[in-house]
Design a protein around this motif. Structure first.
Motif, PDB file in Angstrom:
ATOM      1  N   VAL A 127      33.508  36.080  42.107  1.00 21.53           N
ATOM      2  CA  VAL A 127      34.164  35.751  43.205  1.00 21.53           C
ATOM      3  C   VAL A 127      35.686  35.618  43.024  1.00 21.53           C
ATOM      4  N   VAL A 128      36.006  35.130  41.634  1.00 23.88           N
ATOM      5  CA  VAL A 128      37.433  34.994  41.403  1.00 23.88           C
ATOM      6  C   VAL A 128      38.204  36.379  41.465  1.00 23.88           C
ATOM      7  N   SER A 129      37.382  37.399  40.859  1.00 24.42           N
ATOM      8  CA  SER A 129      37.831  38.698  40.588  1.00 24.42           C
ATOM      9  C   SER A 129      38.005  39.398  42.075  1.00 24.42           C
TER      10      SER A 129
ATOM     11  N   LEU B 168      38.284  36.662  53.019  1.00 23.87           N
ATOM     12  CA  LEU B 168      38.233  37.475  51.802  1.00 23.87           C
ATOM     13  C   LEU B 168      37.134  38.448  51.723  1.00 23.87           C
ATOM     14  N   ALA B 169      37.270  39.644  51.506  1.00 23.67           N
ATOM     15  CA  ALA B 169      35.908  40.337  51.282  1.00 23.67           C
ATOM     16  C   ALA B 169      35.470  40.109  50.047  1.00 23.67           C
TER      17      ALA B 169
ATOM     18  N   VAL C  70      45.086  40.397  41.081  1.00 28.50           N
ATOM     19  CA  VAL C  70      44.018  40.823  42.128  1.00 28.50           C
ATOM     20  C   VAL C  70      44.533  41.046  43.439  1.00 28.50           C
ATOM     21  N   LYS C  71      44.563  41.762  44.230  1.00 27.59           N
ATOM     22  CA  LYS C  71      45.091  42.090  45.649  1.00 27.59           C
ATOM     23  C   LYS C  71      43.908  42.098  46.543  1.00 27.59           C
ATOM     24  N   PRO C  72      43.509  41.036  46.980  1.00 25.62           N
ATOM     25  CA  PRO C  72      42.087  41.095  47.878  1.00 25.62           C
ATOM     26  C   PRO C  72      42.344  41.590  49.391  1.00 25.62           C
TER      27      PRO C  72
END
Length: 419
Positions: free
Chosen positions: A171-173, A216-217, A307-309
């Motif tokens: 999830v954090v990634s 967030l996807a 990370v660019k969610p």
């Protein structure tokens, strides 16, 4: 007027020195937009500035008025005294070491005090410094990290600790959210299909009124990890009474203020970070020597860097009129799907199209902020009361079980069966 709208009751301009600063602090901390942590910072800065007015190296006397206390020379003198540790209540090991973050907080609070005093016309505060840059973290190919997490997800022998670590890491990634934002997540923040996560953003230095919500996807890896974590989370909640909505919970019992705390209690940010490190260290030792294994990073911070969610803005509070329209759509789409299933049309083209339609309606209602239990009640009334029919409507069964536990059954059909 919204609950977060701030009405400033300017303090009495005849007050001086400590009385002026204390009155300004009381005004600032009364604003609905000021969080508890910001209120503590306000009291800290006022305490420092009060001691500065009594310090021999400060240019103003203890009875300084509102027209002078926020001007350039007195403010700079206060900041210098604070930066060099001369205003501390307790002696520091190295008083000369100041913090850029502390300086930024002082200036933010001084700006609030100026507003409370109505002193904008004659205040002369220094410009805000740029936020301190964090030391760079060694680059790790994200594809390799995801490969290691995927390998763990495919392991049938993964422990509960590893499954929680896997879900947290995935999830954090995907999202890049901080530990505090992770710990604040509940089962309500998961979309019915586990394809998105709702997060309330509160950037550092922003007021509560400036918070905003994003959807967030989540990747296939995160969905697989959550499907494995949620059943184990369910077992951990067996000894927890009442509602249990937190997404991330403890694995073992503990003690707090002399009271026993069972497993399954919500994790706090430091606890989550420690749990990640402990699980990663154990896993790296266990997997050492495996041909395809590369050690996972032991700090959660390394997961979120770069990370660019994929994010979509969403309302913090649902709009009542829009919510009513969306629920009507959920009900209509649900009735259409239920009718086809009653007629034995499962897996027909019409039924598959009806599934897609109700899933979109359910997703739109969730994105608006409509609670899971409200949607499930609507779908039950529409003829989709059980797990199989709700799965056809896009709800993951493991999430349905979590909702049942979180809300005391959650689904009207389950509540009726429990009577």
């Amino acid at each position: 007027m919204s609950d977060q709208e701030t009405v400033v009751d300017v303090v009495d301009s005849r007050l001086t020195g400590t009385e002026l600063l204390v009155a300004a602090a009381a005004e600032v901390t009364s604003w609905p937009s000021v969080s508890a942590s910001r209120a503590r910072q306000v009291k800290w800065v006022v305490g420092e500035y009060t001691r500065a007015l009594a310090h021999a190296d400060h240019p103003l006397a203890a009875d300084a008025g509102v027209r002078t206390v926020f001007t350039r020379e007195p403010v700079n003198a206060y900041l210098l005294l604070a930066r060099t540790g001369q205003l501390r209540v307790r002696k520091a090991a190295d008083p000369s070491r100041g913090s850029d973050n502390s300086e930024q907080i002082r200036l933010e609070v001084l700006k609030l005090l100026v507003t409370a005093c109505g002193a904008e016309d004659f205040a002369e505060l220094p410009p805000q410094p740029d936020p301190p840059s964090k030391p760079p973290v060694a680059k790790r190919p994200r594809s390799l990290l995801r490969s290691q997490l995927t390998e763990l997800a495919d392991s049938p022998d993964a422990t509960t600790s590893q499954l929680r670590m896997l879900a947290v890491g995935a999830v954090v990634s995907d999202t890049g959210i901080r530990a505090g934002e992770m710990c604040a997540r509940t089962v309500e923040d998961l979309s019915p299909t586990l394809e998105e996560l709702r997060v309330v953003r509160r950037p550092q230095g922003w007021s509560e009124a400036e918070a905003f919500t994003e959807l967030l996807a989540l990747s296939g890896l995160s969905r697989a990890a959550l499907k494995r974590w949620l059943p184990d989370r369910q077992r951990l909640l067996q000894r927890v009474g009442g509602t249990a909505t937190a997404l991330w919970v403890s694995l073992h019992g503990n003690h707090h203020d002399g009271q026993a705390v069972p497993a399954g209690t919500p994790l706090m940010p430091r606890g989550l970070a420690r749990a990640w490190t402990r699980a990663v260290v154990d896993t790296n030792i266990e997997m050492a020597g495996q041909p395809s294994w590369e050690p996972l990073p032991t700090r959660m911070e390394q997961l979120r860097r770069g990370v660019k969610p994929t994010a979509v803005r969403a309302p913090i509070v649902p709009d009542a009129e829009k919510a009513a329209v969306l629920l009507d759509d959920v009900a209509a789409r649900g009735r259409a799907l239920a009718e086809l299933r009653r007629e034995g049309e499962q897996d027909s083209t019409a039924e598959l199209q009806a599934r897609i339609a109700v899933r979109q309606a359910v997703r739109d209602a969730w994105a608006e902020g409509i609670e899971h239990t409200v949607q499930l009640s609507t779908l039950a009334d529409a003829g989709l009361p059980d797990t199989a029919s709700l799965a056809a409507a896009g709800w993951e069964p493991v999430l349905l079980a979590a909702i049942d536990r979180a809300r005391g059954w959650g689904r009207p059909s389950k509540a009726a069966a429990a009577v």
